[in-house]
Design an enzyme around this catalytic site. Structure first.
Site, PDB file in Angstrom:
ATOM      1  CG  ASP A   1     -23.096  -8.234  -6.480  1.00  0.00           C
ATOM      2  OD1 ASP A   1     -22.249  -8.194  -7.391  1.00  0.00           O
ATOM      3  OD2 ASP A   1     -23.972  -9.112  -6.397  1.00  0.00           O
TER       4      ASP A   1
ATOM      5  CG  HIS B   1     -27.772  -9.851  -3.231  1.00  0.00           C
ATOM      6  ND1 HIS B   1     -26.962  -8.846  -2.791  1.00  0.00           N
ATOM      7  CD2 HIS B   1     -27.254 -10.262  -4.409  1.00  0.00           C
ATOM      8  CE1 HIS B   1     -25.980  -8.657  -3.666  1.00  0.00           C
ATOM      9  NE2 HIS B   1     -26.140  -9.489  -4.662  1.00  0.00           N
TER      10      HIS B   1
ATOM     11  CB  SER C   1     -28.554  -6.137  -2.122  1.00  0.00           C
ATOM     12  OG  SER C   1     -28.192  -7.025  -1.106  1.00  0.00           O
TER      13      SER C   1
END
Ligand SMILES: C[S@@+](CC[C@H](N)C(=O)[O-])C[C@H]1O[C@@H](n2cnc3c(N)ncnc32)[C@H](O)[C@@H]1O
Lengths: 192, 269
Positions: free
Chosen positions: A136, A44, A17
């Site tokens: 996540d 992401h 991310s």
């Protein structure tokens, strides 16, 4: 440490991310691919931004492409989860895309791909979780561990954003915590 | 949940209710079932199965949850821009325009289309057939009431799609909801239609089926594309979701893609 050599590793999953792009640009070019590994990247990123495959293609010798629906995962290829869809893996190792609710405010979600890959690949899986400001990935890593896969997390002290790797270390019994520079050597050890 | 358990539930659905999800991609179905199992806190698979088989109200929830209903207005603005610029001017030449939204979910896509048609001054001579297998989402679509919190995003999408009006003029605000103007819905017809088991029911100049076939296995995708081919007039348009394609399908040779958006035009014969 690394002694998974009896089981052939087929798939390397990388989840990242915020702050993970640099890590990926450092990591991927250093992984040799004569061992028949496929790579799936779940990052992401902002909606519909599709420059990533091009950016990576310039840095890596092996083919990089955005994952397409129903595509079979082949050794020696890097697949990138497309923006705004979750990427799942079917039992026959084909890719399914899914436009369902975001998970951890993210689509693609790292957990979704990791969990689905764990069920299909089991022990033949290696997963890496990189920098990020999000939870996540941890649930997925846990599933991968339970299925016998090998789990590596970026050293939080090195990560641009430490929250995501730290969260994983706090919640999962990971196999290795490493700076990116040391990951390629470990991966090569894991491959028979 | 194991693969066998997923198959058991799929067989129950077919046997008890006639819903056939056997040709859907299994990874997504399994994930959705697992998610629901956890969400509704079932102590065992047996109890989950019992509920699905015996409780019709729960079945509704089950079907709604395993078939993904997520949708947006003016999703993929470039797609709508192409509809505006290239497709609607051609449809304008017809005395009467018939459009089919297959798998329309809660209707955001249908209202987006109605706005395009109204701005092109074509809505009065159009009919929009909006179908889905799930009657509950169709009820929501009929009402045309969407959460106010989504309007900012939709308004941005609308502008990116080439919209020049004030987006908020298309709805009135009530509490946390935006209720879309009734004149937009006047030309919409809502009906349940299951792409797995129901056939062709009309001829259209434009069919949209977006983000529905990604959940189907290849043979079912091919069957549904053939159904669309049978339901589309010569020179009609077929529009799919951003990650779906006609390529590799049985009907591909009769269709030509418009640019790089997921819109194909059928040949003349
Ligand atoms: C992800 S939504 C897509 C909504 C909208 N078209 C879009 O792209 O935003 C998928 C919809 O397909 C519907 N669906 C799934 N299987 C179907 C079938 N066999 N026949 C008709 N509709 C179906 C679901 O009920 C759901 O509303």
């Amino acid at each position: 440490m690394a002694q998974g050599s009896i089981i052939k590793k087929e798939l390397l999953l990388i989840g990242g991310s915020a702050g993970s792009l640099e890590a990926i640009l450092q990591l991927l070019p250093a992984i040799q691919n004569e061992k028949g590994l496929a790579i799936v990247l779940v990052l992401h990123r902002r909606n519909s931004e599709s420059l990533l495959p091009n950016l990576l293609s310039e840095k890596i010798a092996w083919p990089v492409k955005e994952a397409e629906e129903k595509e079979t995962i082949l050794a020696g290829t890097v697949y990138i989860a497309p923006a705004d869809y979750h990427l799942l893996i079917e039992n026959d190792k084909t890719i399914s895309l899914d436009y369902s609710e975001k998970v951890h405010y993210s689509r693609p979600s790292i957990d979704v791909t990791f969990e689905s890959a764990a069920e299909v690949y089991g022990e033949s899986l290696i997963a890496i979780l990189l920098s990020g400001a999000n939870q996540d990935g941890s649930v997925g890593l846990k599933k991968i561990k339970e299925a016998g896969g090998y789990v590596i997390v970026q050293d939080p002290t090195e990560a641009v954003v430490s929250y995501m790797p730290q969260y994983a270390i706090d919640h999962v019994r990971v196999d290795a915590v490493l700076p990116v520079a040391k990951m390629p050597a470990l991966i090569h050890e894991l491959l028979p | 949940m194991k693969d066998e358990e997923v198959n058991i539930l799929l067989n129950d659905l077919l046997e008890v209710y006639g819903y056939d999800f056997n040709d859907y991609s299994k990874a997504s179905l399994k994930r959705r079932m697992q998610r629901l199992f956890a969400l509704d806190k079932f102590p065992s698979f047996a109890e989950f199965r019992y509920r699905v088989r015996n409780d019709e109200i729960y079945l509704k929830r089950f079907v709604e949850e395993i078939t993904v209903n997520v949708t947006e207005m003016f999703r993929d603005p470039a797609f709508y821009k192409l509809l505006r610029k290239e497709v609607l001017p051609l449809l304008a030449t017809y005395p009467f325009i018939r459009i089919w939204h297959a798998g329309c979910s809660t209707g955001e896509e249908v209202y987006s289309m109605a706005i395009l048609l109204q701005e092109a001054n074509l809505l009065h001579k159009s009919l929009l057939y909006a179908t889905d297998l799930n009657p509950d989402v169709l009820e929501k679509a009929k009402a045309g009431i969407f959460p106010l919190s989504t309007m900012k995003q939709y308004s941005e999408n609308y502008i990116l799609s080439g919209g020049t009006h004030d987006f908020s003029s298309y709805y009135t605000t009530r509490y946390d909801y935006a209720k879309f103007n009734r004149d937009l819905a006047q030309r919409m017809v809502f009906a349940t239609h299951n792409l797995v088991s129901d056939g062709s029911f009309n001829q259209f100049q434009l069919i949209l089926c977006r983000n529905v076939m990604i959940y189907f296995e290849k043979p079912l995708q091919d069957r549904v594309l053939t159904l669309f081919d049978q339901s589309l007039e010569p020179l009609g348009f077929l529009a799919l979701g951003a990650k779906e394609t006609l390529r590799f399908s049985d009907i591909a040779s009769h269709y030509k893609q418009l640019g790089k958006e997921k819109i194909w035009r059928k040949g003349a014969s």
